[in-house]
Design a protein around this motif. Structure first.
Motif, PDB file in Angstrom:
ATOM      1  N   HIS A  23       0.858  -1.182   0.000  1.00  0.00           N
ATOM      2  CA  HIS A  23       0.000   0.000   0.000  1.00  0.00           C
ATOM      3  C   HIS A  23       0.893   1.231   0.000  1.00  0.00           C
ATOM      4  CE1 HIS A  23      -3.405  -2.612   1.312  1.00  0.00           C
ATOM      5  NE2 HIS A  23      -2.469  -3.199   2.035  1.00  0.00           N
ATOM      6  N   GLY A  24       0.598   2.191  -0.845  1.00  0.00           N
ATOM      7  CA  GLY A  24       1.393   3.402  -0.908  1.00  0.00           C
ATOM      8  C   GLY A  24       2.580   3.240  -1.837  1.00  0.00           C
ATOM      9  N   ALA A  25       3.068   4.382  -2.326  1.00  0.00           N
ATOM     10  CA  ALA A  25       4.139   4.356  -3.329  1.00  0.00           C
ATOM     11  C   ALA A  25       5.437   4.968  -2.837  1.00  0.00           C
ATOM     12  CB  ALA A  25       3.673   5.087  -4.590  1.00  0.00           C
ATOM     13  N   ASP A  52      -0.795   6.710   3.606  1.00  0.00           N
ATOM     14  CA  ASP A  52      -0.740   8.108   3.201  1.00  0.00           C
ATOM     15  C   ASP A  52       0.593   8.745   3.566  1.00  0.00           C
ATOM     16  OD1 ASP A  52      -1.043   8.274   5.953  1.00  0.00           O
ATOM     17  OD2 ASP A  52      -2.530   9.889   5.895  1.00  0.00           O
ATOM     18  N   GLU A  53       1.335   8.090   4.454  1.00  0.00           N
ATOM     19  CA  GLU A  53       2.614   8.646   4.902  1.00  0.00           C
ATOM     20  C   GLU A  53       3.771   7.659   4.784  1.00  0.00           C
ATOM     21  OE1 GLU A  53       4.269  11.037   8.843  1.00  0.00           O
ATOM     22  OE2 GLU A  53       2.116  10.758   8.519  1.00  0.00           O
ATOM     23  N   PHE A  54       3.463   6.371   4.761  1.00  0.00           N
ATOM     24  CA  PHE A  54       4.499   5.342   4.714  1.00  0.00           C
ATOM     25  C   PHE A  54       4.183   4.354   3.597  1.00  0.00           C
ATOM     26  CE2 PHE A  54       3.625   6.623   9.103  1.00  0.00           C
ATOM     27  CZ  PHE A  54       4.840   7.193   9.444  1.00  0.00           C
ATOM     28  N   ARG A  55       5.191   3.630   3.175  1.00  0.00           N
ATOM     29  CA  ARG A  55       4.945   2.507   2.270  1.00  0.00           C
ATOM     30  C   ARG A  55       4.697   1.287   3.146  1.00  0.00           C
ATOM     31  NH1 ARG A  55       8.453  -0.638  -1.722  1.00  0.00           N
ATOM     32  NH2 ARG A  55       6.893  -1.490  -3.128  1.00  0.00           N
ATOM     33  N   THR A  56       3.506   0.763   3.128  1.00  0.00           N
ATOM     34  CA  THR A  56       3.156  -0.326   4.033  1.00  0.00           C
ATOM     35  C   THR A  56       3.106  -1.652   3.292  1.00  0.00           C
ATOM     36  OG1 THR A  56       0.776   0.088   3.778  1.00  0.00           O
ATOM     37  CG2 THR A  56       1.879   1.177   5.597  1.00  0.00           C
ATOM     38  N   LEU A  57       3.648  -2.661   3.940  1.00  0.00           N
ATOM     39  CA  LEU A  57       3.627  -4.031   3.458  1.00  0.00           C
ATOM     40  C   LEU A  57       2.719  -4.825   4.384  1.00  0.00           C
ATOM     41  CD1 LEU A  57       7.452  -4.607   2.818  1.00  0.00           C
ATOM     42  CD2 LEU A  57       5.771  -3.486   1.338  1.00  0.00           C
ATOM     43  N   GLU A  58       1.827  -5.592   3.802  1.00  0.00           N
ATOM     44  CA  GLU A  58       0.842  -6.369   4.565  1.00  0.00           C
ATOM     45  C   GLU A  58       0.998  -7.855   4.210  1.00  0.00           C
ATOM     46  OE1 GLU A  58      -3.995  -7.022   4.864  1.00  0.00           O
ATOM     47  OE2 GLU A  58      -3.168  -5.665   3.348  1.00  0.00           O
ATOM     48  N   PRO A  59       1.887  -8.561   4.920  1.00  0.00           N
ATOM     49  CA  PRO A  59       2.049  -9.985   4.611  1.00  0.00           C
ATOM     50  C   PRO A  59       0.860 -10.801   5.112  1.00  0.00           C
ATOM     51  CG  PRO A  59       3.827  -9.158   6.047  1.00  0.00           C
ATOM     52  CD  PRO A  59       2.771  -8.113   5.987  1.00  0.00           C
ATOM     53  N   PHE A  60       0.480 -11.791   4.319  1.00  0.00           N
ATOM     54  CA  PHE A  60      -0.475 -12.796   4.771  1.00  0.00           C
ATOM     55  C   PHE A  60       0.350 -13.990   5.231  1.00  0.00           C
ATOM     56  CE2 PHE A  60      -4.185 -11.419   1.812  1.00  0.00           C
ATOM     57  CZ  PHE A  60      -4.230 -10.201   2.457  1.00  0.00           C
ATOM     58  N   GLN A  61       0.293 -14.263   6.515  1.00  0.00           N
ATOM     59  CA  GLN A  61       1.189 -15.270   7.092  1.00  0.00           C
ATOM     60  C   GLN A  61       0.928 -16.656   6.495  1.00  0.00           C
ATOM     61  OE1 GLN A  61       0.491 -14.571  11.336  1.00  0.00           O
ATOM     62  NE2 GLN A  61       0.590 -12.394  10.878  1.00  0.00           N
ATOM     63  N   ARG A  62       1.961 -17.464   6.513  1.00  0.00           N
ATOM     64  CA  ARG A  62       1.935 -18.808   5.948  1.00  0.00           C
ATOM     65  C   ARG A  62       0.725 -19.600   6.425  1.00  0.00           C
ATOM     66  NH1 ARG A  62       6.004 -22.428   4.186  1.00  0.00           N
ATOM     67  NH2 ARG A  62       7.578 -20.825   4.560  1.00  0.00           N
ATOM     68  N   ARG A  63       0.083 -20.288   5.500  1.00  0.00           N
ATOM     69  CA  ARG A  63      -1.054 -21.129   5.825  1.00  0.00           C
ATOM     70  C   ARG A  63      -0.574 -22.542   6.161  1.00  0.00           C
ATOM     71  NH1 ARG A  63      -5.866 -18.787   4.458  1.00  0.00           N
ATOM     72  NH2 ARG A  63      -6.944 -20.791   4.491  1.00  0.00           N
ATOM     73  N   ALA A  64      -1.463 -23.347   6.718  1.00  0.00           N
ATOM     74  CA  ALA A  64      -1.148 -24.736   7.037  1.00  0.00           C
ATOM     75  C   ALA A  64      -0.669 -25.464   5.789  1.00  0.00           C
ATOM     76  CB  ALA A  64      -2.374 -25.440   7.615  1.00  0.00           C
ATOM     77  N   ASP A  65       0.363 -26.287   5.965  1.00  0.00           N
ATOM     78  CA  ASP A  65       0.892 -27.063   4.854  1.00  0.00           C
ATOM     79  C   ASP A  65       1.301 -28.437   5.352  1.00  0.00           C
ATOM     80  OD1 ASP A  65       3.291 -26.544   6.181  1.00  0.00           O
ATOM     81  OD2 ASP A  65       3.952 -25.027   4.746  1.00  0.00           O
ATOM     82  N   ASP A  66       2.275 -29.057   4.709  1.00  0.00           N
ATOM     83  CA  ASP A  66       2.623 -30.439   5.049  1.00  0.00           C
ATOM     84  C   ASP A  66       3.322 -30.573   6.396  1.00  0.00           C
ATOM     85  OD1 ASP A  66       1.538 -31.234   2.675  1.00  0.00           O
ATOM     86  OD2 ASP A  66       3.438 -31.272   1.589  1.00  0.00           O
ATOM     87  N   ALA A  67       3.967 -29.512   6.855  1.00  0.00           N
ATOM     88  CA  ALA A  67       4.650 -29.532   8.150  1.00  0.00           C
ATOM     89  C   ALA A  67       3.893 -28.638   9.133  1.00  0.00           C
ATOM     90  CB  ALA A  67       6.091 -29.054   7.997  1.00  0.00           C
ATOM     91  N   PRO A  68       3.899 -28.978  10.420  1.00  0.00           N
ATOM     92  CA  PRO A  68       3.196 -28.137  11.395  1.00  0.00           C
ATOM     93  C   PRO A  68       3.730 -26.708  11.392  1.00  0.00           C
ATOM     94  CG  PRO A  68       3.815 -30.241  12.366  1.00  0.00           C
ATOM     95  CD  PRO A  68       4.507 -30.170  11.035  1.00  0.00           C
ATOM     96  N   LEU A  69       2.831 -25.758  11.515  1.00  0.00           N
ATOM     97  CA  LEU A  69       3.249 -24.369  11.602  1.00  0.00           C
ATOM     98  C   LEU A  69       3.764 -24.068  13.004  1.00  0.00           C
ATOM     99  CD1 LEU A  69       0.628 -22.242   9.646  1.00  0.00           C
ATOM    100  CD2 LEU A  69       2.935 -22.898   8.979  1.00  0.00           C
ATOM    101  N   THR A  70       4.852 -23.325  13.068  1.00  0.00           N
ATOM    102  CA  THR A  70       5.470 -22.951  14.334  1.00  0.00           C
ATOM    103  C   THR A  70       5.761 -21.459  14.326  1.00  0.00           C
ATOM    104  OG1 THR A  70       7.720 -23.328  13.524  1.00  0.00           O
ATOM    105  CG2 THR A  70       6.571 -25.217  14.537  1.00  0.00           C
ATOM    106  N   VAL A  71       6.008 -20.925  15.504  1.00  0.00           N
ATOM    107  CA  VAL A  71       6.429 -19.532  15.604  1.00  0.00           C
ATOM    108  C   VAL A  71       7.720 -19.322  14.826  1.00  0.00           C
ATOM    109  CG1 VAL A  71       7.152 -17.718  17.203  1.00  0.00           C
ATOM    110  CG2 VAL A  71       5.246 -19.228  17.815  1.00  0.00           C
ATOM    111  N   ALA A  72       8.640 -20.276  14.909  1.00  0.00           N
ATOM    112  CA  ALA A  72       9.923 -20.142  14.205  1.00  0.00           C
ATOM    113  C   ALA A  72       9.736 -20.036  12.700  1.00  0.00           C
ATOM    114  CB  ALA A  72      10.823 -21.322  14.544  1.00  0.00           C
TER     115      ALA A  72
END
Length: 284
Positions: A23-25, A52-72
């Motif tokens: 979002h933002g340029a 409006d003031e910063f260039r913002t990045l909005e990641p969509f965090q990793r979804r469930a896959d073949d290995a369990p999701l962890t904080v790491a």
């Protein structure tokens, strides 16, 4: 704003299943982390407003896959974005679970961030979690419990999680503006796996003790009516993070940027904090 692979918004990121919206340029980089876990897009309107003031990045965090999701695994995904975003020291703004992930990332990678802003941060100790549950319980009348239980009939777990989140919002919030977030489906399995790993790390004593390594300025932004007990959470973190500041608002729930009574001052406070922290040269 279309969903895109992060190479469209950052340089040469070795990317995985998560996706990224930009979002933002122009302006310094602010990375906005959604809540849940497993609620991609839940902070979209926050990310858009900051653009409006910063260039913002909005990641969509990793979804469930073949290995369990962890904080790491979430930390590693986020580091790929931070390290390659083109800003030597971006800021992180996390909401709810996203604030918890921001803290975990900052502890694992000191020296990489200009600042942390923690909006409606989740709990890191048993006392705060018990208070959170007691507050929720007190806000549920018999009719609400019937409506909540009825949602267990929804067969699809992602749809069930989304429906429960929408209903629970009515007792997390006070007087919110409508949210027009264009979000992908919730991720029930990924959210459960991630949350169980966070609880495991807390029970093992890893968090919040690891936050002593955080060297960035940090600010909690919290609604007084958020069921998450903000002052208790702040008190549980401050022994490890003496630099952690705290600002709160009356008549404000879990998402201050959407609350009619707090929205304007919330954005004034957050943008000023980001402006100053991003302009400050790192020590040493």
């Amino acid at each position: 704003m279309k969903l895109q692979a992060p190479t469209s918004g950052c340089r040469n990121i070795p990317y995985h299943p998560p996706m990224l919206r930009t979002h933002g340029a122009s302006g310094r980089i602010v990375i906005v982390l959604h809540g849940g876990p497993g609620a991609p897009g839940s902070a979209a309107s926050l990310a858009r407003e900051l653009a409006d003031e910063f260039r913002t990045l909005e990641p969509f965090q990793r979804r469930a896959d073949d290995a369990p999701l962890t904080v790491a695994r979430h930390i590693a995904d986020l580091h790929a974005i931070v390290a390659n975003c083109g800003d030597p020291r971006p800021a992180l703004v996390g909401h709810s679970w996203g604030a918890m992930l921001a803290l975990a990332y900052a502890a694992a990678h000191p020296g990489t961030l200009a600042s942390l802003a923690l909006v409606g941060c989740g709990t890191f100790d048993l006392a705060s979690r018990a208070k959170f549950r007691a507050r929720l319980d007190a806000r549920m009348d018999a009719a609400f419990r019937v409506r909540l239980a009825a949602l267990d009939e929804i067969a699809d777990p992602d749809a069930r999680l989304s429906a429960k989140g929408a209903l629970l919002g009515s007792i997390y919030d006070v007087d919110v503006l409508p949210d027009d977030a264009d979000s992908p489906p919730a991720d029930a399995r990924g959210g459960a796996e991630t949350w169980q790993d966070m609880l495991r790390l807390q029970e093992a004593g890893v968090y919040p003790a690891a936050f002593a390594a955080i060297d960035a300025p940090a600010l909690m932004l919290h609604g007084d009516d958020d069921p998450h007990p903000g002052r208790m959470i702040h008190a549980s973190l401050q022994p490890w993070m003496p630099q952690l500041e705290y600002v709160s608002w009356a008549r404000c729930g879990h998402s201050p940027w959407r609350e009619r009574a707090a929205r304007e001052d919330f954005y004034t406070t957050l943008k000023a904090w980001l402006r100053v922290s991003l302009a400050t040269k790192p020590r040493g």
